[in-house]
Design an enzyme around this catalytic site. Structure first.
Site, PDB file in Angstrom:
ATOM      1  CB  ILE A 147      -2.838  -5.319  16.899  1.00 38.37           C
ATOM      2  CG1 ILE A 147      -3.838  -5.244  18.040  1.00 38.37           C
ATOM      3  CG2 ILE A 147      -2.780  -4.026  16.120  1.00 38.37           C
ATOM      4  CD1 ILE A 147      -3.438  -4.256  19.131  1.00 38.37           C
ATOM      5  N   GLY A 178       5.022   2.883   3.297  1.00 40.01           N
ATOM      6  CA  GLY A 178       3.877   2.715   4.185  1.00 40.01           C
ATOM      7  C   GLY A 178       4.254   2.267   5.589  1.00 40.01           C
ATOM      8  CG  HIS A 204       7.531  -4.326  11.219  1.00 40.36           C
ATOM      9  ND1 HIS A 204       7.916  -3.039  11.537  1.00 40.36           N
ATOM     10  CD2 HIS A 204       6.455  -4.200  10.401  1.00 40.36           C
ATOM     11  CE1 HIS A 204       7.110  -2.182  10.945  1.00 40.36           C
ATOM     12  NE2 HIS A 204       6.209  -2.859  10.240  1.00 40.36           N
ATOM     13  CG  LEU A 205       9.394 -10.540   6.929  1.00 44.00           C
ATOM     14  CD1 LEU A 205       9.445  -9.746   5.639  1.00 44.00           C
ATOM     15  CD2 LEU A 205      10.383 -11.696   6.881  1.00 44.00           C
ATOM     16  CG  HIS A 206       3.971  -6.722   7.338  1.00 34.27           C
ATOM     17  ND1 HIS A 206       2.843  -6.344   8.039  1.00 34.27           N
ATOM     18  CD2 HIS A 206       4.763  -5.621   7.288  1.00 34.27           C
ATOM     19  CE1 HIS A 206       2.940  -5.071   8.384  1.00 34.27           C
ATOM     20  NE2 HIS A 206       4.101  -4.605   7.938  1.00 34.27           N
ATOM     21  CG  ASN A 224       5.191  -1.950   4.504  1.00 30.74           C
ATOM     22  OD1 ASN A 224       5.211  -2.330   3.332  1.00 30.74           O
ATOM     23  ND2 ASN A 224       4.197  -2.229   5.324  1.00 30.74           N
TER      24      ASN A 224
HETATM   25  P1  5GP Z   1       4.031  -1.059   9.044  1.00 29.98           P
HETATM   26  O1  5GP Z   1       2.949  -0.225   8.397  1.00 29.98           O
HETATM   27  O2  5GP Z   1       4.915  -0.230   9.931  1.00 29.98           O
HETATM   28  O3  5GP Z   1       4.789  -1.904   8.063  1.00 29.98           O
HETATM   29  O4  5GP Z   1       3.259  -2.112   9.939  1.00 29.98           O
HETATM   30  C1  5GP Z   1       3.053  -1.946  11.302  1.00 29.98           C
HETATM   31  C2  5GP Z   1       2.152  -3.066  11.747  1.00 29.98           C
HETATM   32  O5  5GP Z   1       2.153  -3.118  13.159  1.00 29.98           O
HETATM   33  C3  5GP Z   1       0.694  -2.882  11.300  1.00 29.98           C
HETATM   34  O6  5GP Z   1       0.289  -3.999  10.514  1.00 29.98           O
HETATM   35  C4  5GP Z   1      -0.070  -2.787  12.617  1.00 29.98           C
HETATM   36  O7  5GP Z   1      -1.334  -3.404  12.568  1.00 29.98           O
HETATM   37  C5  5GP Z   1       0.873  -3.461  13.598  1.00 29.98           C
HETATM   38  N1  5GP Z   1       0.739  -2.972  14.952  1.00 29.98           N
HETATM   39  C6  5GP Z   1       0.702  -1.674  15.339  1.00 29.98           C
HETATM   40  N2  5GP Z   1       0.569  -1.593  16.683  1.00 29.98           N
HETATM   41  C7  5GP Z   1       0.540  -2.881  17.132  1.00 29.98           C
HETATM   42  C8  5GP Z   1       0.409  -3.446  18.435  1.00 29.98           C
HETATM   43  O8  5GP Z   1       0.317  -2.760  19.460  1.00 29.98           O
HETATM   44  N3  5GP Z   1       0.399  -4.802  18.523  1.00 29.98           N
HETATM   45  C9  5GP Z   1       0.505  -5.604  17.418  1.00 29.98           C
HETATM   46  N4  5GP Z   1       0.466  -6.921  17.619  1.00 29.98           N
HETATM   47  N5  5GP Z   1       0.638  -5.099  16.169  1.00 29.98           N
HETATM   48  C10 5GP Z   1       0.638  -3.757  16.040  1.00 29.98           C
END
Ligand code: 5GP
Ligand code: ZN
Length: 112
Positions: A31, A91, A98-100, A85
């Site tokens: 998002i 972070g 989840h894998l970015h 992460n």
């Molecule tokens: P983290 O920091 O946990 O590795 O990454 C979480 C990711 O989830 C962030 O890049 C953030 O933008 C994404 N994210 C958080 N809420 C939502 C959502 O409601 N929908 C989508 N598509 N991504 C989300």
């Protein structure tokens, strides 16, 4: 039922912009994208962090989906970055593994 944001996506209660799905994983556009391509690949089963990853097959499905998407989205040849992460220092903000998958621009190294 749990309150996890990504589990709600798996159950269809929240509808992300899905780019791939099979029996094991779901992939959708982030998002708040940090690159022209920024996809999150998640296991459908709730696993909070990398520390709880207990299934090598499922981990492999996440990796395989990311590679297939990199090819499909035409970032495979130029290259891309994949990131898990974990917990505070990593972070992590959403506590469902989840894998970015990031690509479409030059990435900096080392990360901040
Ligand atoms: P983290 O920091 O946990 O590795 O990454 C979480 C990711 O989830 C962030 O890049 C953030 O933008 C994404 N994210 C958080 N809420 C939502 C959502 O409601 N929908 C989508 N598509 N991504 C989300
Ligand atoms: Zn979850």
């Amino acid at each position: 039922m749990n309150d996890c944001l990504f589990c709600k996506m798996v159950r269809g209660e929240i509808k992300p912009d899905i780019v791939f799905e099979n029996d094991h994983v779901l992939a959708f556009n982030d998002i708040n994208p940090q690159a022209p391509v920024h996809v999150l690949v998640i296991p459908k089963r709730h696993i909070a962090t990398m520390n709880e990853l207990d299934d090598a097959y499922l981990g492999g499905e996440v990796l395989k989906a990311a590679v297939n998407l990199a090819k499909k989205l035409n970032i495979a040849d130029d290259g891309y970055r994949t990131v898990f992460n974990c917990n505070q220092h990593g972070g992590q903000a959403v506590y469902h593994l989840h894998l970015h998958l990031l690509g479409g621009r030059q990435m900096a190294w080392p990360p901040g």
